[in-house]
Design an enzyme around this catalytic site. Structure first.
Site, short mmCIF file in Angstrom:
data_model
loop_
_atom_site.label_atom_id
_atom_site.label_comp_id
_atom_site.label_asym_id
_atom_site.label_seq_id
_atom_site.Cartn_x
_atom_site.Cartn_y
_atom_site.Cartn_z
N PRO A 13 21.56 50.72 37.64
CA PRO A 13 22.62 51.67 37.98
C PRO A 13 23.91 51.25 37.27
O PRO A 13 24.27 50.07 37.30
CB PRO A 13 22.77 51.49 39.50
CG PRO A 13 22.21 50.14 39.81
CD PRO A 13 21.20 49.83 38.74
N GLN A 65 21.11 55.10 44.09
CA GLN A 65 21.84 53.95 44.63
C GLN A 65 23.02 54.41 45.47
O GLN A 65 23.84 55.22 45.03
CB GLN A 65 22.36 53.02 43.53
CG GLN A 65 22.91 51.76 44.21
CD GLN A 65 23.61 50.79 43.29
OE1 GLN A 65 24.61 51.12 42.68
NE2 GLN A 65 23.08 49.59 43.20
N CYS A 95 28.59 45.22 43.97
CA CYS A 95 29.81 45.64 43.27
C CYS A 95 31.03 44.94 43.87
O CYS A 95 31.27 45.03 45.08
CB CYS A 95 29.99 47.15 43.34
SG CYS A 95 31.47 47.67 42.46
N LYS A 134 20.15 45.87 46.05
CA LYS A 134 20.52 45.18 44.80
C LYS A 134 21.68 44.25 45.14
O LYS A 134 22.74 44.72 45.56
CB LYS A 134 20.92 46.19 43.73
CG LYS A 134 21.37 45.54 42.41
CD LYS A 134 21.45 46.59 41.31
CE LYS A 134 21.89 46.01 39.97
NZ LYS A 134 23.35 45.88 39.85
N HIS A 166 20.82 40.54 40.90
CA HIS A 166 21.72 40.29 39.76
C HIS A 166 22.08 38.81 39.88
O HIS A 166 22.83 38.41 40.77
CB HIS A 166 22.95 41.19 39.83
CG HIS A 166 23.90 41.00 38.69
ND1 HIS A 166 25.07 41.70 38.57
CD2 HIS A 166 23.86 40.18 37.61
CE1 HIS A 166 25.70 41.33 37.46
NE2 HIS A 166 25.00 40.40 36.89
N ASN A 206 17.76 40.61 37.28
CA ASN A 206 18.74 41.34 36.47
C ASN A 206 19.85 40.40 36.04
O ASN A 206 20.20 39.48 36.76
CB ASN A 206 19.30 42.50 37.32
CG ASN A 206 20.53 43.14 36.71
OD1 ASN A 206 21.62 43.06 37.27
ND2 ASN A 206 20.38 43.77 35.57
N GLY A 207 20.38 40.67 34.85
CA GLY A 207 21.53 39.93 34.34
C GLY A 207 21.27 39.32 32.98
O GLY A 207 20.43 38.42 32.85
N GLY A 228 20.58 46.53 32.01
CA GLY A 228 21.78 47.35 32.14
C GLY A 228 22.46 47.58 30.79
O GLY A 228 22.14 48.55 30.09
N ARG A 229 23.33 46.65 30.41
CA ARG A 229 24.16 46.89 29.24
C ARG A 229 23.37 47.08 27.95
O ARG A 229 23.81 47.81 27.05
CB ARG A 229 25.18 45.74 29.09
CG ARG A 229 26.29 45.84 30.13
CD ARG A 229 27.06 44.57 30.28
NE ARG A 229 26.27 43.53 30.92
CZ ARG A 229 26.74 42.35 31.29
NH1 ARG A 229 28.00 42.05 31.03
NH2 ARG A 229 25.97 41.47 31.88
C1 LIG Z 1 29.58 50.08 33.08
C2 LIG Z 1 28.81 49.42 34.19
C3 LIG Z 1 28.75 50.04 35.42
C4 LIG Z 1 28.00 49.46 36.47
N1 LIG Z 1 27.86 50.15 37.64
C5 LIG Z 1 27.02 49.65 38.60
C6 LIG Z 1 26.67 50.41 39.75
O1 LIG Z 1 27.07 51.57 39.91
N2 LIG Z 1 25.87 49.82 40.67
C7 LIG Z 1 25.35 48.55 40.51
O2 LIG Z 1 24.61 48.06 41.37
N3 LIG Z 1 25.65 47.84 39.42
C8 LIG Z 1 26.43 48.36 38.45
N4 LIG Z 1 26.64 47.66 37.31
C9 LIG Z 1 25.98 46.36 37.14
C10 LIG Z 1 24.61 46.55 36.45
O3 LIG Z 1 23.75 47.33 37.24
C11 LIG Z 1 23.96 45.17 36.19
O4 LIG Z 1 23.74 44.55 37.43
C12 LIG Z 1 24.82 44.28 35.32
O5 LIG Z 1 25.36 44.98 34.23
C13 LIG Z 1 24.01 43.08 34.82
O6 LIG Z 1 22.91 43.50 34.07
P1 LIG Z 1 22.91 43.52 32.45
O7 LIG Z 1 23.32 42.14 32.01
O8 LIG Z 1 21.51 43.87 32.06
O9 LIG Z 1 23.93 44.53 32.02
C14 LIG Z 1 27.37 48.22 36.27
C15 LIG Z 1 27.43 47.61 35.01
C16 LIG Z 1 28.14 48.21 33.98
C17 LIG Z 1 28.15 47.54 32.62
#
Ligand SMILES: Cc1cc2nc3c(=O)[nH]c(=O)nc-3n(C[C@H](O)[C@H](O)[C@H](O)COP(=O)(O)O)c2cc1C
Length: 327
Positions: A13, A65, A95, A134, A166, A206-207, A228-229
């Site tokens: 998400p 979510q 968050c 999460k 995460h 995740n992360g 995610g990213r």
């Molecule tokens: C722009 C952005 C918005 C995010 N919004 C949410 C969200 O709405 N809900 C959530 O649980 N995590 C949110 N996250 C966190 C991601 O879901 C994820 O946990 C985090 O980016 C780590 O994963 P990654 O390293 O693969 O990016 C957001 C991350 C980014 C970059």
């Protein structure tokens, strides 16, 4: 337990990213991934359920979510989501933004295990679809494995069907959400340990996960990975990863994906979505190719001039980018 719940690959998400169009795009790249909506608050859902609960049938399997902690509101949202056809309800416990803390939801709920378990239990009683969480691995100085595991066990006792970890803690003061995704160090071992302690319960990690070899090694310890990213910064990497994970499926080429996504845009144009929203997932679609900057410049030009008629040129432009021929 549905297959969706235990998919080895999930797209995270992400607010302002994982709207319906981005998710449709992801579905083309990763036919079997579980897709998550951006976090939705009950107020946003009640204000505009038609928009905020909408998804295209192609997005299945899809999880909604929720960010909230008022039990009555969460229940209403979950019931609406189940009616709409969502495959999973996920509660955001990660968050750290000030706005979210002021609303008493997200990561600050890690300090309120009993209330969170009441929320999970109420959601479980209200719907038949899986209810998942999460979470971070800790908040502020409450970052020991014991803290994390006793929090998680409360959720599991309440009926939580899956845990997404995460694998870094969040600082509730002093860091903004972006910094909170970078500065606290990653501790994958928390997710590995909790999986051992929980046994059958699906655990998704995740992360900072970016390559198939990293994914492969995580999948020896846990049931799934959530990306995610990477999906925002290098979307085609998701197709390569999906292909490596699901060997029987054939990854679509960049051109095939583009063609299908452009057809989707022309189909859904009547919904008055701004062109910039449709184009956002495409901006990084040439990542790693020579001339990827030219691709982005072309898209930004189309976006700036709101020039819908130029969309059909994009396939030719991508062909040239791939062949590295002159413009
Ligand atoms: C722009 C952005 C918005 C995010 N919004 C949410 C969200 O709405 N809900 C959530 O649980 N995590 C949110 N996250 C966190 C991601 O879901 C994820 O946990 C985090 O980016 C780590 O994963 P990654 O390293 O693969 O990016 C957001 C991350 C980014 C970059």
């Amino acid at each position: 337990m549905s297959n969706a719940l235990i998919s080895p690959l999930a797209i995270a998400p992400m607010i302002d990213w994982t709207h319906t169009h981005f998710r449709f795009f992801m579905r083309l790249l990763a036919p079997q991934a579980l897709l998550y909506t951006e976090m939705q608050t009950p107020h946003a859902l009640f204000n505009n359920p038609q928009k905020n609960l909408y998804f295209d049938p192609a997005e299945h399997p899809i999880a909604l979510q929720l960010g909230g902690s008022v039990i009555k509101e969460l229940i209403l949202c979950a019931v609406l989501a189940q009616k709409q056809g969502y495959d999973e309800i996920n509660l955001n416990l990660g968050c750290p933004s000030d706005r979210v803390q002021a609303g008493r939801f997200g990561a600050c709920l890690m300090a309120e295990a009993t209330h969170v378990s009441d929320c999970i239990k109420a959601l479980k009683d209200a719907v038949d679809i899986p209810v998942t969480a999460k979470t971070r691995i800790g908040i502020d100085n409450q970052d020991s494995y014991d803290f994390f595991s006793s929090f998680v066990f409360k959720l599991v006792e309440a009926g939580c069907d899956k845990l997404i970890v995460h694998a870094r803690k969040a600082w509730l003061k002093g860091l903004n959400p972006k910094q909170n995704r970078i500065i606290p160090p990653i501790h994958y071992e928390y997710a590995y340990e909790i999986k051992k302690d929980l046994g059958e319960l699906p655990v998704v990690i995740n992360g900072n996960i970016e390559t198939f070899s990293e994914i492969n090694s995580h999948l020896h310890q846990v049931d799934g990975v959530m990306l995610g990213r990477l999906a925002c910064n290098n979307p085609y990497a998701i197709a390569d990863i999906h292909q490596a994970l699901f060997k029987q499926s054939r990854a679509l080429s960049r051109l095939e994906v583009l063609d299908l996504y452009l057809a989707y845009i022309s189909r859904d144009r009547h919904k008055y979505t701004p062109l910039s929203i449709f184009l956002k997932p495409l901006l990084t679609f040439a990542y790693g190719l020579p001339n990827s900057k030219l691709w982005k410049a072309e898209l930004l030009g189309i976006q700036q001039n709101k020039d819908w008629s130029k969309l059909h040129n994009l396939v030719t432009i991508m062909q040239r980018i791939q062949l590295n021929t002159a413009f």
